[in-house]
Enzyme design. Sequence first.
Site, PDB file in Angstrom:
ATOM      1  N   LYS A  63       9.809 -13.544  -9.696  1.00 36.56           N
ATOM      2  CA  LYS A  63       8.494 -13.197 -10.245  1.00 36.56           C
ATOM      3  C   LYS A  63       8.016 -14.271 -11.241  1.00 36.56           C
ATOM      4  N   ILE A 103       0.823  -1.233   0.000  1.00 33.51           N
ATOM      5  CA  ILE A 103       0.000   0.000   0.000  1.00 33.51           C
ATOM      6  C   ILE A 103       0.843   1.264   0.000  1.00 33.51           C
ATOM      7  N   THR A 104       2.049   1.209   0.568  1.00 30.98           N
ATOM      8  CA  THR A 104       2.880   2.426   0.655  1.00 30.98           C
ATOM      9  C   THR A 104       3.619   2.718  -0.653  1.00 30.98           C
ATOM     10  N   GLY A 105       3.600   1.757  -1.576  1.00 34.76           N
ATOM     11  CA  GLY A 105       4.338   1.921  -2.831  1.00 34.76           C
ATOM     12  C   GLY A 105       3.565   2.746  -3.845  1.00 34.76           C
ATOM     13  N   GLN A 106       4.168   2.907  -5.013  1.00 32.93           N
ATOM     14  CA  GLN A 106       3.520   3.686  -6.079  1.00 32.93           C
ATOM     15  C   GLN A 106       2.152   3.105  -6.439  1.00 32.93           C
ATOM     16  N   LEU A 124       0.608  -6.465  -4.474  1.00 35.94           N
ATOM     17  CA  LEU A 124       1.554  -5.529  -5.099  1.00 35.94           C
ATOM     18  C   LEU A 124       2.854  -5.439  -4.314  1.00 35.94           C
ATOM     19  N   TYR A 143      15.322 -10.961  -9.292  1.00 31.89           N
ATOM     20  CA  TYR A 143      13.959 -10.400  -9.205  1.00 31.89           C
ATOM     21  C   TYR A 143      13.041 -11.077 -10.217  1.00 31.89           C
ATOM     22  N   THR A 199       5.229  -9.036 -14.269  1.00 27.53           N
ATOM     23  CA  THR A 199       6.094  -7.991 -14.836  1.00 27.53           C
ATOM     24  C   THR A 199       6.679  -8.335 -16.199  1.00 27.53           C
ATOM     25  N   GLU A 201       9.585  -7.792 -16.880  1.00 28.65           N
ATOM     26  CA  GLU A 201      10.951  -8.298 -16.638  1.00 28.65           C
ATOM     27  C   GLU A 201      11.042  -9.798 -16.922  1.00 28.65           C
ATOM     28  N   ALA A 218       6.440  -6.187  -2.939  1.00 27.52           N
ATOM     29  CA  ALA A 218       7.606  -6.899  -3.479  1.00 27.52           C
ATOM     30  C   ALA A 218       8.879  -6.154  -3.130  1.00 27.52           C
ATOM     31  N   GLN A 219       9.983  -6.878  -3.151  1.00 25.08           N
ATOM     32  CA  GLN A 219      11.294  -6.245  -3.274  1.00 25.08           C
ATOM     33  C   GLN A 219      11.355  -5.979  -4.773  1.00 25.08           C
TER      34      GLN A 219
HETATM   35  P1  NAP Z   1       7.134  -0.122  -4.970  1.00 29.05           P
HETATM   36  O1  NAP Z   1       6.782   1.317  -5.088  1.00 29.05           O
HETATM   37  O2  NAP Z   1       8.550  -0.522  -4.787  1.00 29.05           O
HETATM   38  O3  NAP Z   1       6.269  -0.719  -3.752  1.00 29.05           O
HETATM   39  C1  NAP Z   1       6.543  -1.969  -3.203  1.00 29.05           C
HETATM   40  C2  NAP Z   1       5.681  -2.163  -1.971  1.00 29.05           C
HETATM   41  O4  NAP Z   1       5.945  -3.458  -1.415  1.00 29.05           O
HETATM   42  C3  NAP Z   1       5.948  -1.133  -0.861  1.00 29.05           C
HETATM   43  O5  NAP Z   1       4.710  -0.771  -0.279  1.00 29.05           O
HETATM   44  C4  NAP Z   1       6.777  -1.934   0.130  1.00 29.05           C
HETATM   45  O6  NAP Z   1       6.667  -1.478   1.453  1.00 29.05           O
HETATM   46  C5  NAP Z   1       6.105  -3.297   0.006  1.00 29.05           C
HETATM   47  N1  NAP Z   1       6.916  -4.388   0.526  1.00 29.05           N
HETATM   48  C6  NAP Z   1       8.215  -4.666   0.251  1.00 29.05           C
HETATM   49  N2  NAP Z   1       8.606  -5.764   0.923  1.00 29.05           N
HETATM   50  C7  NAP Z   1       7.530  -6.171   1.647  1.00 29.05           C
HETATM   51  C8  NAP Z   1       7.320  -7.234   2.550  1.00 29.05           C
HETATM   52  N3  NAP Z   1       8.296  -8.088   2.874  1.00 29.05           N
HETATM   53  N4  NAP Z   1       6.086  -7.385   3.110  1.00 29.05           N
HETATM   54  C9  NAP Z   1       5.105  -6.508   2.838  1.00 29.05           C
HETATM   55  N5  NAP Z   1       5.251  -5.459   1.991  1.00 29.05           N
HETATM   56  C10 NAP Z   1       6.460  -5.297   1.410  1.00 29.05           C
HETATM   57  O7  NAP Z   1       6.597  -0.936  -6.230  1.00 29.05           O
HETATM   58  P2  NAP Z   1       5.522  -0.488  -7.341  1.00 29.05           P
HETATM   59  O8  NAP Z   1       6.229   0.225  -8.427  1.00 29.05           O
HETATM   60  O9  NAP Z   1       4.344   0.131  -6.685  1.00 29.05           O
HETATM   61  O10 NAP Z   1       5.121  -1.901  -7.943  1.00 29.05           O
HETATM   62  C11 NAP Z   1       4.069  -2.664  -7.362  1.00 29.05           C
HETATM   63  C12 NAP Z   1       4.245  -4.127  -7.747  1.00 29.05           C
HETATM   64  O11 NAP Z   1       4.220  -4.264  -9.151  1.00 29.05           O
HETATM   65  C13 NAP Z   1       5.562  -4.749  -7.308  1.00 29.05           C
HETATM   66  O12 NAP Z   1       5.294  -6.105  -6.994  1.00 29.05           O
HETATM   67  C14 NAP Z   1       6.435  -4.686  -8.533  1.00 29.05           C
HETATM   68  O13 NAP Z   1       7.397  -5.711  -8.507  1.00 29.05           O
HETATM   69  C15 NAP Z   1       5.413  -4.886  -9.624  1.00 29.05           C
HETATM   70  N6  NAP Z   1       5.681  -4.258 -10.925  1.00 29.05           N
HETATM   71  C16 NAP Z   1       5.959  -2.924 -10.979  1.00 29.05           C
HETATM   72  C17 NAP Z   1       6.135  -2.323 -12.210  1.00 29.05           C
HETATM   73  C18 NAP Z   1       6.439  -0.853 -12.327  1.00 29.05           C
HETATM   74  O14 NAP Z   1       6.885  -0.431 -13.403  1.00 29.05           O
HETATM   75  N7  NAP Z   1       6.192  -0.062 -11.288  1.00 29.05           N
HETATM   76  C19 NAP Z   1       6.016  -3.084 -13.393  1.00 29.05           C
HETATM   77  C20 NAP Z   1       5.706  -4.436 -13.276  1.00 29.05           C
HETATM   78  C21 NAP Z   1       5.515  -5.000 -12.034  1.00 29.05           C
HETATM   79  P3  NAP Z   1       7.733  -0.442   2.103  1.00 29.05           P
HETATM   80  O15 NAP Z   1       7.189   0.928   1.802  1.00 29.05           O
HETATM   81  O16 NAP Z   1       7.670  -0.796   3.536  1.00 29.05           O
HETATM   82  O17 NAP Z   1       9.053  -0.693   1.464  1.00 29.05           O
HETATM   83  N1  GDD Z   2      17.471   2.263 -11.395  1.00 30.66           N
HETATM   84  C1  GDD Z   2      18.382   2.726 -12.276  1.00 30.66           C
HETATM   85  N2  GDD Z   2      19.297   3.655 -11.866  1.00 30.66           N
HETATM   86  N3  GDD Z   2      18.341   2.264 -13.544  1.00 30.66           N
HETATM   87  C2  GDD Z   2      19.238   2.770 -14.431  1.00 30.66           C
HETATM   88  C3  GDD Z   2      20.188   3.723 -14.067  1.00 30.66           C
HETATM   89  C4  GDD Z   2      20.230   4.179 -12.726  1.00 30.66           C
HETATM   90  O1  GDD Z   2      21.034   5.014 -12.336  1.00 30.66           O
HETATM   91  N4  GDD Z   2      20.897   4.041 -15.171  1.00 30.66           N
HETATM   92  C5  GDD Z   2      20.423   3.319 -16.182  1.00 30.66           C
HETATM   93  N5  GDD Z   2      19.410   2.529 -15.739  1.00 30.66           N
HETATM   94  C6  GDD Z   2      18.652   1.564 -16.544  1.00 30.66           C
HETATM   95  C7  GDD Z   2      18.601   0.171 -15.951  1.00 30.66           C
HETATM   96  O2  GDD Z   2      19.834  -0.540 -16.217  1.00 30.66           O
HETATM   97  C8  GDD Z   2      17.399  -0.402 -16.683  1.00 30.66           C
HETATM   98  O3  GDD Z   2      17.780  -0.918 -17.928  1.00 30.66           O
HETATM   99  C9  GDD Z   2      16.497   0.822 -16.909  1.00 30.66           C
HETATM  100  O4  GDD Z   2      17.309   1.967 -16.626  1.00 30.66           O
HETATM  101  C10 GDD Z   2      15.261   0.859 -16.032  1.00 30.66           C
HETATM  102  O5  GDD Z   2      15.664   0.658 -14.695  1.00 30.66           O
HETATM  103  P1  GDD Z   2      14.621   0.841 -13.463  1.00 30.66           P
HETATM  104  O6  GDD Z   2      13.974   2.157 -13.542  1.00 30.66           O
HETATM  105  O7  GDD Z   2      15.350   0.472 -12.217  1.00 30.66           O
HETATM  106  O8  GDD Z   2      13.473  -0.210 -13.810  1.00 30.66           O
HETATM  107  P2  GDD Z   2      13.515  -1.731 -14.284  1.00 30.66           P
HETATM  108  O9  GDD Z   2      13.034  -1.758 -15.698  1.00 30.66           O
HETATM  109  O10 GDD Z   2      14.790  -2.386 -13.973  1.00 30.66           O
HETATM  110  O11 GDD Z   2      12.418  -2.390 -13.321  1.00 30.66           O
HETATM  111  C11 GDD Z   2      11.152  -1.742 -13.122  1.00 30.66           C
HETATM  112  O12 GDD Z   2      10.238  -2.174 -14.103  1.00 30.66           O
HETATM  113  C12 GDD Z   2       9.910  -3.565 -14.049  1.00 30.66           C
HETATM  114  C13 GDD Z   2       8.912  -3.840 -15.191  1.00 30.66           C
HETATM  115  O13 GDD Z   2       9.584  -4.077 -16.383  1.00 30.66           O
HETATM  116  C14 GDD Z   2      10.697  -2.076 -11.701  1.00 30.66           C
HETATM  117  O14 GDD Z   2       9.562  -1.303 -11.391  1.00 30.66           O
HETATM  118  C15 GDD Z   2      10.323  -3.539 -11.567  1.00 30.66           C
HETATM  119  O15 GDD Z   2       9.719  -3.763 -10.294  1.00 30.66           O
HETATM  120  C16 GDD Z   2       9.324  -3.892 -12.691  1.00 30.66           C
HETATM  121  O16 GDD Z   2       8.978  -5.260 -12.617  1.00 30.66           O
END
Ligand code: NAP
Ligand code: GDD
Length: 341
Positions: free
Chosen positions: A158, A9-12, A85, A154, A130, A132, A87-88
């Site tokens: 997943k 809930i605290t995440g995006q 939602l 990761y 995801t 990923e 996750a690490q």
């Molecule tokens: P986020 O901002 O990193 O939020 C992750 C959430 O998970 C936070 O509320 C965090 O709590 C909580 N959490 C982490 N470890 C936990 C644990 N052990 N027990 C309970 N809660 C825990 O991620 P998001 O971007 O909102 O993404 C939401 C989900 O979608 C994630 O599963 C992510 O892997 C997946 N996803 C994201 C994207 C993307 O582009 N954003 C794309 C595909 C999939 P704290 O605040 O306490 O750390």
């Molecule tokens: N984080 C980060 N920091 N990424 C960087 C940087 C940097 O300084 N410089 C370049 N990158 C590149 C990474 O190597 C990667 O290829 C791309 O930017 C995106 O990185 P992130 O924004 O960390 O996202 P991600 O694509 O690895 O993962 C996110 O999207 C996934 C969905 O495809 C996360 O939200 C995952 O939780 C999610 O599943």
Amino acid sequence: MKTALITGITGQDGSYLADFLLEKGYTVYGLRRRISTYNLENIAHLQVDPHARTESFKLVYGDLSDSSNINRLIDQIKPDEIYNLAAQSHVRVSFDVPEYTADIDALGPLRILEAIRESKTSIRFYQASTSELYGDVLETPQTEKTPFNPQSPYAIAKHYAFQIVKNYREAYHLYACNGILFNHESPRRGTSFVTRKITTSVARIVRNKQDCLYLGNLDAKRDWGYAPEYVEAMWLMLQQDEPEDIVIGTGETHSVREFVEHAFAYAGIDIAWEGKGIDERGVDKKNGKSLVRIDPYYYRPTEVDLLLSDPSLARKKLGWSSKIRFKALVEIMMQHDLGRI
Ligand code: NAP
Ligand code: GDD
């Protein structure tokens, strides 16, 4: 009226989904884990006070590593829908904490599925899967049929989660589905993810609070959408007659380099690129000042070079398509961070 339990809930995404479901009249329970510092910024507007809970929005403590806690919460709350939602969620960090990542991202969903199965109820379950999973892609664009080839602890965790959701759906006829979401961003995105790191850093550079932005791979390409639109797709996936795993994305891909250029351009700075490899620099065309440099720390042991969705099934089955595209997304995030800093 329906009740939903949202983990993360605290995440995006958790915070936007709470906004969306509350607007629809749901009672929403948000699972937060105990930490030592304040991390409720994303849900502060819901006036969260653990001692003054609102009728429709309640926070509960829990952790995906603790199945006794998950069982108890599901038993007490009796939700109609669970959105997992939590996750690490950081790919780079998963190389540093692979075992923890597997515990939370792979076994966490299994613990919830088991609790649902044991409850013998018809709770509907959404798993945050995801793009990923496609990793070192075997086909472009990526669809529901594209084979997975994950490239990080990761993504591999997943992948387990994806398969166990499918297995429980088939074996026990649970309404459980995977949303295969491509990257989605917003002003609530964590600042360690590249888009938000860029927009906060550009804003800080413009405000003279930072000299330079350090990044890793500038040529990685992602299909970046706008997070508030993506939570609607999650909800739609739980409102269908049959559960199905569906790709959610924009159908466009852009590089980190393009993101940097647009973010600086929004702030009135034109970037030119000089040098190669770890010596490459992004310089201000006006005065030659180095504003972007490479730090190899941000390189990943195995990288995902290109993600590009084909979201046709989402359009057909959910009537969903993304509206905010790349340039508008950069502008929304830049406007927010320039206003904030
Ligand atoms: P986020 O901002 O990193 O939020 C992750 C959430 O998970 C936070 O509320 C965090 O709590 C909580 N959490 C982490 N470890 C936990 C644990 N052990 N027990 C309970 N809660 C825990 O991620 P998001 O971007 O909102 O993404 C939401 C989900 O979608 C994630 O599963 C992510 O892997 C997946 N996803 C994201 C994207 C993307 O582009 N954003 C794309 C595909 C999939 P704290 O605040 O306490 O750390
Ligand atoms: N984080 C980060 N920091 N990424 C960087 C940087 C940097 O300084 N410089 C370049 N990158 C590149 C990474 O190597 C990667 O290829 C791309 O930017 C995106 O990185 P992130 O924004 O960390 O996202 P991600 O694509 O690895 O993962 C996110 O999207 C996934 C969905 O495809 C996360 O939200 C995952 O939780 C999610 O599943």
